[in-house]
Design an enzyme around this catalytic site. Structure first.
Site, PDB file in Angstrom:
ATOM      1  N   ILE A 298       0.836  -1.198   0.000  1.00 28.84           N
ATOM      2  CA  ILE A 298       0.000   0.000   0.000  1.00 28.84           C
ATOM      3  C   ILE A 298       0.877   1.258   0.000  1.00 28.84           C
ATOM      4  O   ILE A 298       0.438   2.315  -0.434  1.00 28.84           O
ATOM      5  CB  ILE A 298      -1.044   0.016   1.142  1.00 28.84           C
ATOM      6  CG1 ILE A 298      -0.409  -0.111   2.519  1.00 28.84           C
ATOM      7  CG2 ILE A 298      -2.088  -1.055   0.910  1.00 28.84           C
ATOM      8  CD1 ILE A 298      -1.398   0.025   3.685  1.00 28.84           C
ATOM      9  N   GLU A 299       2.119   1.136   0.436  1.00 26.26           N
ATOM     10  CA  GLU A 299       3.050   2.262   0.359  1.00 26.26           C
ATOM     11  C   GLU A 299       3.253   2.682  -1.105  1.00 26.26           C
ATOM     12  O   GLU A 299       3.293   3.876  -1.420  1.00 26.26           O
ATOM     13  CB  GLU A 299       4.398   1.883   0.971  1.00 26.26           C
ATOM     14  CG  GLU A 299       4.387   1.697   2.475  1.00 26.26           C
ATOM     15  CD  GLU A 299       3.981   0.297   2.951  1.00 26.26           C
ATOM     16  OE1 GLU A 299       4.224   0.004   4.128  1.00 26.26           O
ATOM     17  OE2 GLU A 299       3.400  -0.494   2.175  1.00 26.26           O
TER      18      GLU A 299
ATOM     19  N   LYS B 211      -6.036  -0.437   4.603  1.00 27.70           N
ATOM     20  CA  LYS B 211      -6.176  -1.842   4.197  1.00 27.70           C
ATOM     21  C   LYS B 211      -6.822  -2.591   5.363  1.00 27.70           C
ATOM     22  O   LYS B 211      -6.162  -3.309   6.116  1.00 27.70           O
ATOM     23  CB  LYS B 211      -4.815  -2.432   3.821  1.00 27.70           C
ATOM     24  CG  LYS B 211      -4.913  -3.771   3.108  1.00 27.70           C
ATOM     25  CD  LYS B 211      -3.530  -4.241   2.655  1.00 27.70           C
ATOM     26  CE  LYS B 211      -3.609  -5.635   2.071  1.00 27.70           C
ATOM     27  NZ  LYS B 211      -2.274  -6.182   1.786  1.00 27.70           N
TER      28      LYS B 211
END
Length: 124
Positions: free
Chosen positions: A76-77, A102
């Site tokens: 997700i970074e 998330k």
């Protein structure tokens, strides 16, 4: 050049993405709610009441959905960083804070999120 104190906040963009490091996460999109803070100068819009003087909220949301639909990163970074880079393509957005959630990623944890802040000064 300092960052403006004006901002537009979009909270809870209902995005979905294929994101994750495990094989079972790579088969179908999952909800990844996204929050944005767009740092920009809103004085002209406030004075004129003209939509052309501000950032197109719908266009920003479409950009987020397009990145989520096509990127398919492991992290997700990476998703947050790519969204930030795309949004900073609009020179009127001087800086952006992106939070990608998330939920349910780890058993017993309601939500995991990554928040990053990027500015035009850092934008290539």
């Amino acid at each position: 050049m300092s960052e403006p104190t004006d901002c537009i906040v979009l909270r809870g963009i209902a995005a979905e993405a294929i994101v994750g490091v495990y094989d079972f996460e790579r088969h179908q999109p999952r909800p990844v709610p996204i929050d944005l803070t767009l740092w920009c100068d809103l004085r002209a819009a406030a004075a004129s009441d003209d939509v052309a003087e501000t950032i197109d909220y719908d266009g920003v949301t479409q950009t987020v959905h397009q990145v989520c639909a096509t990127l398919q990163p492991a992290l997700i970074e990476t998703l947050a960083g790519t969204i930030a880079t795309r949004l900073l393509g609009d020179a009127r957005i001087r800086a952006v804070t992106v939070t990608v959630h998330k939920p349910g990623a780890v058993a017993g944890v309601e939500d995991i999120a990554v928040r990053l802040h990027r500015s035009q000064a850092e934008h290539p």
